[in-house]
Motif scaffolding. Structure first.
Motif, PDB file in Angstrom:
ATOM      1  N   TYR A  83       0.723  -1.306  -0.147  1.00  0.00           N
ATOM      2  CA  TYR A  83      -0.052  -0.100  -0.062  1.00  0.00           C
ATOM      3  C   TYR A  83       0.950   1.293  -0.087  1.00  0.00           C
ATOM      4  O   TYR A  83       0.317   2.366  -0.143  1.00  0.00           O
ATOM      5  CB  TYR A  83      -0.866   0.147   1.235  1.00  0.00           C
ATOM      6  CG  TYR A  83      -1.987  -1.076   1.184  1.00  0.00           C
ATOM      7  CD1 TYR A  83      -3.025  -0.959   0.412  1.00  0.00           C
ATOM      8  CD2 TYR A  83      -1.766  -2.114   1.988  1.00  0.00           C
ATOM      9  CE1 TYR A  83      -4.124  -1.936   0.292  1.00  0.00           C
ATOM     10  CE2 TYR A  83      -2.772  -3.319   1.837  1.00  0.00           C
ATOM     11  CZ  TYR A  83      -4.083  -3.006   1.276  1.00  0.00           C
ATOM     12  OH  TYR A  83      -4.935  -3.971   1.006  1.00  0.00           O
ATOM     13  N   GLY A  84       2.184   1.034   0.153  1.00  0.00           N
ATOM     14  CA  GLY A  84       3.109   2.477   0.287  1.00  0.00           C
ATOM     15  C   GLY A  84       3.248   2.831   1.485  1.00  0.00           C
ATOM     16  O   GLY A  84       3.141   2.284   2.586  1.00  0.00           O
ATOM     17  N   SER A 227       5.107   4.262  -6.881  1.00  0.00           N
ATOM     18  CA  SER A 227       4.370   4.908  -6.272  1.00  0.00           C
ATOM     19  C   SER A 227       4.244   4.567  -4.786  1.00  0.00           C
ATOM     20  O   SER A 227       3.169   4.815  -4.087  1.00  0.00           O
ATOM     21  CB  SER A 227       2.739   4.737  -6.865  1.00  0.00           C
ATOM     22  OG  SER A 227       2.741   5.238  -8.172  1.00  0.00           O
ATOM     23  N   ARG A 228       5.226   4.071  -4.421  1.00  0.00           N
ATOM     24  CA  ARG A 228       5.137   3.717  -2.773  1.00  0.00           C
ATOM     25  C   ARG A 228       5.447   4.926  -1.822  1.00  0.00           C
ATOM     26  O   ARG A 228       5.502   4.934  -0.582  1.00  0.00           O
ATOM     27  CB  ARG A 228       6.381   2.737  -2.658  1.00  0.00           C
ATOM     28  CG  ARG A 228       5.684   1.208  -2.576  1.00  0.00           C
ATOM     29  CD  ARG A 228       5.033   0.797  -3.785  1.00  0.00           C
ATOM     30  NE  ARG A 228       4.482  -0.475  -3.595  1.00  0.00           N
ATOM     31  CZ  ARG A 228       3.795  -1.172  -4.526  1.00  0.00           C
ATOM     32  NH1 ARG A 228       3.682  -0.455  -5.892  1.00  0.00           N
ATOM     33  NH2 ARG A 228       3.158  -2.208  -4.391  1.00  0.00           N
ATOM     34  N   ASN A 230       3.998   8.208  -2.424  1.00  0.00           N
ATOM     35  CA  ASN A 230       3.032   9.014  -2.163  1.00  0.00           C
ATOM     36  C   ASN A 230       2.331   8.985  -0.833  1.00  0.00           C
ATOM     37  O   ASN A 230       1.270   8.480  -0.695  1.00  0.00           O
ATOM     38  CB  ASN A 230       2.027   8.815  -3.300  1.00  0.00           C
ATOM     39  CG  ASN A 230       2.640   8.675  -4.838  1.00  0.00           C
ATOM     40  OD1 ASN A 230       3.433   9.327  -5.026  1.00  0.00           O
ATOM     41  ND2 ASN A 230       2.267   8.132  -5.661  1.00  0.00           N
ATOM     42  N   ILE A 473      -7.423   0.669  -2.296  1.00  0.00           N
ATOM     43  CA  ILE A 473      -6.353   1.150  -3.331  1.00  0.00           C
ATOM     44  C   ILE A 473      -4.920   0.262  -2.889  1.00  0.00           C
ATOM     45  O   ILE A 473      -3.778   0.994  -2.757  1.00  0.00           O
ATOM     46  CB  ILE A 473      -6.154   2.621  -3.061  1.00  0.00           C
ATOM     47  CG1 ILE A 473      -7.519   3.361  -3.225  1.00  0.00           C
ATOM     48  CG2 ILE A 473      -5.144   3.217  -4.162  1.00  0.00           C
ATOM     49  CD1 ILE A 473      -7.321   4.882  -2.962  1.00  0.00           C
ATOM     50  N   LEU A 475      -1.517  -1.174  -4.370  1.00  0.00           N
ATOM     51  CA  LEU A 475      -0.753  -0.620  -5.445  1.00  0.00           C
ATOM     52  C   LEU A 475      -0.437  -1.877  -6.361  1.00  0.00           C
ATOM     53  O   LEU A 475      -0.621  -2.896  -5.979  1.00  0.00           O
ATOM     54  CB  LEU A 475       0.626   0.043  -4.884  1.00  0.00           C
ATOM     55  CG  LEU A 475       0.213   1.173  -4.223  1.00  0.00           C
ATOM     56  CD1 LEU A 475       1.387   1.937  -3.434  1.00  0.00           C
ATOM     57  CD2 LEU A 475      -0.607   2.555  -4.800  1.00  0.00           C
ATOM     58  N   GLN A 476      -0.017  -1.317  -7.726  1.00  0.00           N
ATOM     59  CA  GLN A 476       0.342  -2.501  -8.584  1.00  0.00           C
ATOM     60  C   GLN A 476       1.764  -3.273  -8.159  1.00  0.00           C
ATOM     61  O   GLN A 476       2.628  -2.747  -7.501  1.00  0.00           O
ATOM     62  CB  GLN A 476       0.678  -1.740  -9.776  1.00  0.00           C
ATOM     63  CG  GLN A 476      -0.526  -1.098 -10.556  1.00  0.00           C
ATOM     64  CD  GLN A 476       0.045  -0.538 -11.929  1.00  0.00           C
ATOM     65  OE1 GLN A 476       0.989   0.012 -12.103  1.00  0.00           O
ATOM     66  NE2 GLN A 476      -1.223  -0.674 -12.886  1.00  0.00           N
ATOM     67  N   THR A 495      -2.870  -6.149 -10.475  1.00  0.00           N
ATOM     68  CA  THR A 495      -3.295  -5.169  -9.176  1.00  0.00           C
ATOM     69  C   THR A 495      -3.761  -6.075  -8.167  1.00  0.00           C
ATOM     70  O   THR A 495      -5.013  -6.797  -8.728  1.00  0.00           O
ATOM     71  CB  THR A 495      -4.121  -4.056  -9.480  1.00  0.00           C
ATOM     72  OG1 THR A 495      -3.408  -3.263 -10.350  1.00  0.00           O
ATOM     73  CG2 THR A 495      -4.606  -3.383  -8.255  1.00  0.00           C
TER      74      THR A 495
END
Length: 631
Positions: A83-84, A227-228, A230, A473, A475-476, A495
């Motif tokens: 999830y980041g 995008s980790r 953000n 959400i 992440l990929q 995903t």
């Protein structure tokens, strides 16, 4: 069945078993040492609160180790991987939680001289409220302990090949045995040692993982491209899983229920020799929480950089996301025997202490609040056998709950959801008692029932109907470079998201899709608001009837410019007498209007000189006095 060929990952070598066994032996030896050393001190005070003479250092280590054990070691890096790095925002939640605990809740608990937080509820309200809170605590602790037992067993299953449920049973048996040894001192010093082991395990993974993946700069670039990084999502939608608002607001409520009013935390704090040491322990513990959090987040980023083109979960090399971290450890340390043993010992030994402390606390609370109330004339020998029987009973129950934990998804979300559903209403109940003098026992009971109902309704609903992918959400994750089995077709970026049932009720995409971090806020606020409404309807409590030690005058810092306004906001509670000479000049208790036993309260007032800890001018703090629990 997986379409990919899993790379060969070595299992435990002989040196891993040696390291694991050595660390476990040290932990067990600490418990045995204090069991032998303290064998002649058989009072409940010595066993439960270490004679109230502990210092801030070991208590700080103990708090960090107990609440950041296997769940954090295994779950947090997996959260960041999927999830980041927004998980790092919990450092704001931890900060607010420690400030509120140290400045709002701890002073009341410490100065009132209690051993159990539920003693406060009987002093402030009555025995019915104390009993209700005790039952909820038992439920919460059994559910949470099941997850704590399951998490390291999952790690052992992945990296050693041990049977999963055999590991669960072994953990439960060892903890049930361990909890009958030393008291609080054994738990505290074992936790302090385990904290060092935990950080050492994280640092070893970070150094090795960073070296293998091109250094910090390369890892940072890979995480940014994936995008980790953000982190700052200011979306106010409460249905979003992790935003800055859900983590800071929801996370604060969740952890405050775990820290501010939880028996395990408060029991450690009031074991300190002075209130100053207790507060210092909490603030030092904050540094420990930050350290473990940062290590866990960076481990997640390093793990993503390592598996960015071949995700082992999507490729089905592992069966659950929480197996990512142990899989990663065995992968990068395959040529370094002994280090995987250090990591597994890091997760497993922390669990032993946490679960043993939980079983011991459950047995103690059950005996003191339930058995002893019903059978007050039990002999010492009978009491001892009943206590041991309760330890065995709760050991079985907590181990059995591990089976349910395997169905709850990620260990971090599951554990925080349970703390939210149970801890939120408990936080609201104690807030009613400590902050609002007008709250009566009817409001406390009504508010607690309302908070529990709403929190469990939301939590169970979210488990049955998971939030849609647009809100959670994930992440990929990619399997682009994984080796295919018997196929030439390449699987590109995918995903990973929970499967959403096609037929969903109206509330499934609204109320049931709330972020799991808001469960505690729902329970707390509904308890406090309902409790105040019922109190005003049934007749608010008079401040003159309440000993000032049981109320925290939160208005004081904001009304320093007006003594008259400050006194008005005290709602009749005689805080000025407390400031002159703590514990003296307490108001007399009037006739029984709120269901509290008059004789019980009058005895407290008549004995206030010895019942409350005194102010020590040399320490510039309230210090513990040598005495048995008031109740």
């Amino acid at each position: 069945m997986s379409n990919f060929v899993a790379p060969e990952v070595k299992k435990f070598a002989a040196w891993d078993y040696v390291v694991f066994a050595a660390l476990f032996l040290v932990c067990a030896s600490i418990g045995v040492f204090f069991a032998i050393k303290e064998r002649k001190k058989k009072t409940s005070k010595e066993f439960l609160v270490g004679g109230r003479q502990m210092t801030c250092g070991p208590i700080a280590f103990s708090l960090t180790s107990s609440f950041m054990s296997a769940v954090t070691v295994l779950g947090a890096p997996s959260e960041v991987y999927r999830y980041g790095a927004s998980f790092v925002l919990f450092f704001l939640s931890y900060t607010l939680v420690i400030i509120f605990t140290a400045e709002l809740f701890l002073p009341v608990f410490y100065r009132s001289g209690i051993t159990s937080t539920y003693e406060y509820l009987e002093l402030r309200f009555n025995k019915i409220v104390r009993l209700a809170a005790t039952l909820i605590y038992i439920l919460q602790t059994i559910l949470y302990t099941g997850i704590v037992v399951y998490a390291p067993s999952l790690a052992l299953n992945q990296v050693t090949g041990f049977d999963l449920w055999g590991s669960v049973a072994a953990t439960g048996i060892i903890c049930t045995f361990y909890c009958t040894l030393g008291g609080l001192k054994a738990v505290v010093w074992t936790d302090a040692f385990q904290m060092i082991v935990m950080v050492a395990g994280f640092v070893a993974v970070l150094i090795r993982g960073t070296t293998l993946n091109g250094g910090l700069t390369k890892i940072w670039e890979d995480a940014n491209e994936g995008s980790r990084l953000n982190v700052l999502d200011f979306n106010v939608d409460p249905l979003r899983r992790h935003t800055i608002w859900t983590i800071v607001i929801g996370g604060t409520f969740t952890w405050l229920g775990l820290y501010g009013v939880n028996q395990s935390t408060i029991q450690r704090c009031i074991s300190c020799k002075s209130e100053k040491h207790a507060k210092l322990a909490l603030y030092l513990n904050l540094l420990g929480l930050w350290t473990v959090l940062v290590c866990a987040v960076f481990c997640g980023l390093v793990m993503y950089a390592h598996y960015q083109s071949c995700d082992p979960w999507t490729a089905e090399f592992i069966s659950a996301p929480d197996q990512l971290m142990p899989y990663f450890v065995m992968d990068i340390f395959s040529s370094m025997p002994g280090v995987p043993g250090l990591f597994v010992a890091c997760a497993f030994s922390g669990t032993l202490s946490t679960v043993a402390a939980s079983i011991n606390a459950l047995a103690t609370v059950t005996f003191e609040d339930l058995v002893k109330k019903g059978f007050p004339n039990l002999s010492d020998k009978t009491s001892t056998w009943i206590s041991k029987g309760l330890c065995i009973l709760y050991g079985i129950l907590c181990t059995s709950m591990a089976a349910a934990a395997s169905l709850l998804g990620g260990v971090v979300q599951a554990s925080l959801s349970i703390h939210g559903m149970c801890g939120g209403p408990m936080l609201g109940l104690f807030t009613l008692g400590i902050v609002f003098p007008c709250a009566n026992w009817k409001g406390a009971i009504g508010g607690l029932l309302a908070g529990i109902t709403l929190a469990f309704w939301t939590g169970i609903g979210s488990f049955i109907y998971p939030a849609p992918p647009s809100k959670s959400i994930p992440l990929q994750l990619s399997t682009l470079n994984c080796t295919l089995a018997n196929s030439t077709e390449m699987l590109t970026t995918t995903t990973v998201a929970p499967t959403v049932a096609p037929d969903r009720p109206l509330l499934a995409d609204t109320w049931y899709s709330l972020s799991y971090l808001y469960f505690s806020a729902i329970g707390c606020l509904s308890c406090a608001i309902t409790g105040l409404l019922i109190s005003f309807i049934t007749g608010p409590r008079k401040g003159e009837d309440i000993p000032p030690v049981l109320i925290k005058p939160v208005c004081n810092p904001f009304c320093f410019w007006s003594e008259r306004l400050k006194t008005l906001l005290w709602c009749g509670v005689q805080h000025d007498s407390q400031e002159v000479d703590f514990g003296k000049n307490l108001p007399k208790v009037s006739a029984n209007k709120n269901g509290t036993n008059d004789t019980f309260k009058n005895n407290i007032i008549n004995e206030n000189n010895c019942q409350f800890p005194g102010y020590n001018p040399e320490e510039k703090s309230y210090t513990n006095m040598s005495r048995e629990s008031r109740l």
